[in-house]
Design an enzyme around this catalytic site. Structure first.
Site, short mmCIF file in Angstrom:
data_model
loop_
_atom_site.label_atom_id
_atom_site.label_comp_id
_atom_site.label_asym_id
_atom_site.label_seq_id
_atom_site.Cartn_x
_atom_site.Cartn_y
_atom_site.Cartn_z
N ASN A 1 0.83 -1.20 0.00
CA ASN A 1 0.00 0.00 0.00
C ASN A 1 0.87 1.26 0.00
OD1 ASN A 1 -2.40 1.63 0.29
ND2 ASN A 1 -3.36 -0.11 1.32
N ASP B 1 19.77 -2.29 2.02
CA ASP B 1 21.23 -2.37 1.91
C ASP B 1 21.65 -3.84 1.97
OD1 ASP B 1 20.43 0.29 2.89
OD2 ASP B 1 22.57 0.71 2.76
N HIS C 1 23.67 1.74 11.71
CA HIS C 1 24.91 2.47 11.96
C HIS C 1 25.46 2.08 13.33
CE1 HIS C 1 24.21 5.25 8.61
NE2 HIS C 1 22.96 5.38 9.03
N LYS D 1 12.81 -8.54 16.68
CA LYS D 1 13.20 -9.94 16.89
C LYS D 1 12.33 -10.84 16.03
CE LYS D 1 14.95 -9.32 21.59
NZ LYS D 1 14.86 -9.77 23.01
N ARG E 1 5.98 -8.38 19.76
CA ARG E 1 6.07 -9.71 20.38
C ARG E 1 4.93 -10.59 19.89
NH1 ARG E 1 7.33 -6.26 24.77
NH2 ARG E 1 9.38 -6.65 25.71
#
Length: 213
Positions: free
Chosen positions: A82, A90, A112, A171, A185
Site C-alpha cells: 500500500n 542495503d 549504523h 526480533k 512480540r
C-alpha cells in the site's frame, strides 16, 4: 573487496562510495518515475519490477514507494504494498508469496554504529565518511504487515503471520502468530476462531472462492 561485497559479508561499508551510489541511483530514479505516473499506466508496474532482484509474475505497488537498492529485494508471487512503502535494502530482503503491506510500512535492513565517532567522520578533503553495516530481512509466506509497522534488519518473520499496526519488529516472529507492539512480540496463535467468513455476502461467495481453498 568491493563495497557491495562488504555488505553481503557482514562488514562495515560506506554508502557514499560511488559504486553503491550508482546502484542506488538506478533504484531512486525508477522510484521517481514510478511515483510520478498515473496508477493506470501499464508501464508503471514494469518500471518498479525491473529494479528488483527477483519477483513473482503478480505484484502491485500502490505508491508512492522509495527503495534504496532494489536489486537487493526479492518478492514472491502475489505481492501487494500500500501507500508509502520504504525499503532500505542495503542487505538483502526476501519476501515470500501472498504477502501484503499496509500503508507506511518500512523495511530497514541497515544500521549504523552506536558510538558516534564510528558512525561519521570527515576526511582530509572535507568529505563525510559514513559507516553502515547491514543484516538481511526474511519474511515468509502469507504474511500481512499492517500500517506504520517497521521491520529491523536481522529479523525473520515466519509464515502465516500478522504484524499489528504501529509495531516495531526487532526480533524473530514464529509462524502462525498475531504479533504486535513496540517492541513487537508474538501475542497469540491465529486460529479458525479468527475467521471472518460470516461477513461475506451470498452474492460474493463465488468471488472469494480463491480465498478459502
Amino acid at each position: 573487496m568491493k563495497e557491495e561485497e562488504k555488505i553481503f559479508a557482514g562488514y562495515m561499508f560506506d554508502p557514499r562510495k560511488q559504486e553503491l551510489k550508482d546502484i542506488k541511483h538506478k533504484a531512486h530514479e525508477a522510484c521517481r518515475q514510478f511515483n510520478a505516473m498515473d496508477e493506470y499506466n501499464p508501464d508503471r508496474s514494469r518500471i518498479i519490477g525491473d529494479i528488483l532482484g527477483g519477483k513473482g509474475s503478480v505484484y502491485y505497488f500502490q505508491g508512492p514507494v522509495q527503495i534504496n537498492y532494489g536489486c537487493h529485494t526479492f518478492i514472491g508471487e502475489n505481492f501487494f504494498a500500500n501507500f508509502n512503502l520504504t525499503v532500505m535494502d542495503d542487505a538483502r530482503i526476501y519476501i515470500g508469496d501472498n504477502v501484503c503491506f499496509g500503508p507506511n510500512v518500512s523495511l530497514m535492513a541497515t544500521s549504523h554504529p552506536l558510538i558516534s565517532q564510528e558512525r561519521m567522520g570527515l576526511d582530509e578533503e572535507g568529505k563525510t565518511t559514513m559507516a553502515e553495516y547491514a543484516e538481511e530481512i526474511h519474511i515468509g509466506n502469507n504474511v500481512w504487515i499492517a500500517c506504520n509497522a517497521v521491520v529491523i534488519g536481522g529479523v525473520t518473520i515466519g509464515d502465516d503471520v500478522v504484524i499489528g499496526a504501529g509495531s516495531v519488529v526487532t526480533k524473530d516472529i514464529p509462524s502462525g502468530y498475531l504479533a504486535y507492539g513496540n517492541p513487537c512480540r508474538p501475542v497469540r496463535r491465529i486460529t479458525e476462531a479468527d475467521s471472518m467468513k460470516h461477513l461475506i455476502l451470498p452474492e460474493d461467495t463465488e468471488h472469494f472462492t480463491y480465498n478459502f481453498r
